[in-house]
Scaffold this active site. Sequence first.
Site: not given
Ligand code: ATP
Ligand code: MG
Length: 669
Positions: A31-32, A247, A216-217, A603
């Site tokens: 997402k981020t 979350q 975000d969040e 995490r």
């Molecule tokens: P959270 O809910 O914990 O905030 P999030 O959904 O924001 O998580 P991110 O932190 O954006 O998730 O991504 C999680 C991990 O996966 C990061 O290390 C990111 O770089 C990696 N990632 C995300 N998308 C891809 C992709 N398409 N290919 C490879 N790695 C990815």
């Molecule tokens: Mg995130």
Amino acid sequence: MDLSGLDTHQKKAVLHTEGPLLVLAGAGSGKTRVLTYRICRIVEKKLAKPEEILALTFTNKAAKEMRTRIGRIVGSTAAHRMTIATFHSLGVRILREYGQYIGLKGDFKILSDHERIAQLKKAMRHSGKTIARGKPQDYGVAISLAKNDHLHAHTFDALTPEERKTAKVYTNYTKLLQKQQTVDFDDLLLLPLRLFHEHPHVRDAFRQRYRYISIDEFQDTNTVQMKLARIMAEPHGNIMAVGDDDQGIYSWRGAKITNILRFPYLFAGCNTIYLTTNYRSSEEIVQGAQGVVQKNRERKAKTIISHRGSHDPIVTYRGDDEDDEVQWVVDQVYEFHRTGQYCYDQQALLFRTNAHMRRFEEELRLRRIPYHIHGGTSFFDRKEVKDILAYLHFFNNQEDELSLQRVLKVPDRGISAASLKAAEELCIERSCSLWETFLRPRDIHGLQGMQCEKIGEFASFAQPYITAFQKGENLAGLLDKLLNHIQYRETVRKIYGKEKSLEPRLANIDELCHAMDQYVYTAKKKGSSPTLGEFLQHFTIIKGQETDQGSGLTLLTLHKSKGLEFPVVFMVLLDDAVIPSPKALEGGGLEEERRLFYVGMTRAMEKLFLTYPKSKVFRNKSLEVRESRFIHEIPLEYLDAPPGEKEEEEFQEFSQNFFKEMQEKFSTP
Ligand code: ATP
Ligand code: MG
């Protein structure tokens, strides 16, 4: 821009640039990353200038990280021209620029917790005698709740007598703050909203300034934050929210998970995208965490699969007691580092509260393992710990004048600086200690009668403790007695009232008592008699061990871990009276505690350890404890062994080997 690092769903989100967009997905699904890429694409495609980008994150650290990531793609100059901030820091900016329209000068001050209580007291005194006798904290909470609910002093609906009192204090408090050109933390959100409502040209200025808004969040926004976002995005509708209802862990601070679920209804024409692949964690971690969070009723169901595939199972460890658990965890951390498998920077320990970190900090310091506390102060540097240790240091050694000086202020014993100076003069004249002059206050030249009495009172209070601590009997009981005697907890309660920092402060006091309990217990178990001097020495050595700042192993609370990731995660001290926290349960917060557990588990990227002690020391006794119920909610196929049964298996294996060995030994001629 290269979008090859994104999957189909993520790409769809990045390419959607016009109109409202919601990305609702589980942890680690990118997402981020999507939010960040989308901003870069908007700028690269020249749909907006960097100045027209507003990105709101949950913490300042997250904002900084996002700016760095964006900078890597579009260059740091462009990244610095964007507004990437928290809601509160955006609020400060809006008020500094336009606060004048609601009578706030550009150089207004933001109240600290302490200053806020002082202002509340003043406001209460202006509100009549009955109100003046009340507790400022109670009014503080009521006013804060009103502010979070978007109620100003002039719109506050006072129906009951209690509410009428609150309304009075709220009005006077607002007047005082205005007169002094100060605002409190809640005002940083509420006043910008007021500005926007009352002065449409200010609102329009921001609507024009930020053509693309990303948040975000989003699951942790409160009502006022939601309204601010809505009002700014209304004309163009270019608002993107990302989050995960699983979350939401800040409802105790007024956050509303419903904000994210209602987003598509509030923003007409919203496009909702679900991400279904977790890129962060192994299959075991993703599915193990899903198993837990799926027990919640109030949630949106989601499918999520792990991109990393199957690796190691989640490891549980039950320590014989807390010491054993600490040793085991620190051993693992060290072994990963020593073998080069994972350096310290790649590992993290997660705790339910800050105070729990003490036991691990001690061990890490003794073993000189570099660590830092993310978003917090070391246990040893906390005010309460320093206050209480000052008493103990002074009782142990009356020459320790620095500690004595601190003790005299906690609580304030009304001994003036002039009296202390006079006492110090006498020390020089007689080459004696400050404490010795306190034993004969009449000898201190030029001391007023009242001051003489106050010093005498302090001496008669301290002397019995000095004697008792020297005897060394029942140290833990003595510490308890001392804290009750000086009413330390009450004082802390009085000062910090219902402020957010009260609970952690009380927990620090309990933790220090626990440290004493544990020290006495261990010394007795070893057959030695515990002394205050040794206890303090142990603490001093630990405190003196330097730890690297900002690098090394990370210690953090589950709340602070949101949005972060580490290859190796240890969730520690997971006993059922810690998580779910009994306090949270009282408020019916089992589901929120479960979400917190889920945040912690998600995490971890490669290795996740869940550890807990079999017993805890309390009041010089060892008590049996149970592991957190959430561990039992993890489907068994993702665990190394069912919790509690592993020890049995280990024992069976040990006894079989032992038996075999014995047989071999005795069957050979
Ligand atoms: P959270 O809910 O914990 O905030 P999030 O959904 O924001 O998580 P991110 O932190 O954006 O998730 O991504 C999680 C991990 O996966 C990061 O290390 C990111 O770089 C990696 N990632 C995300 N998308 C891809 C992709 N398409 N290919 C490879 N790695 C990815
Ligand atoms: Mg995130």
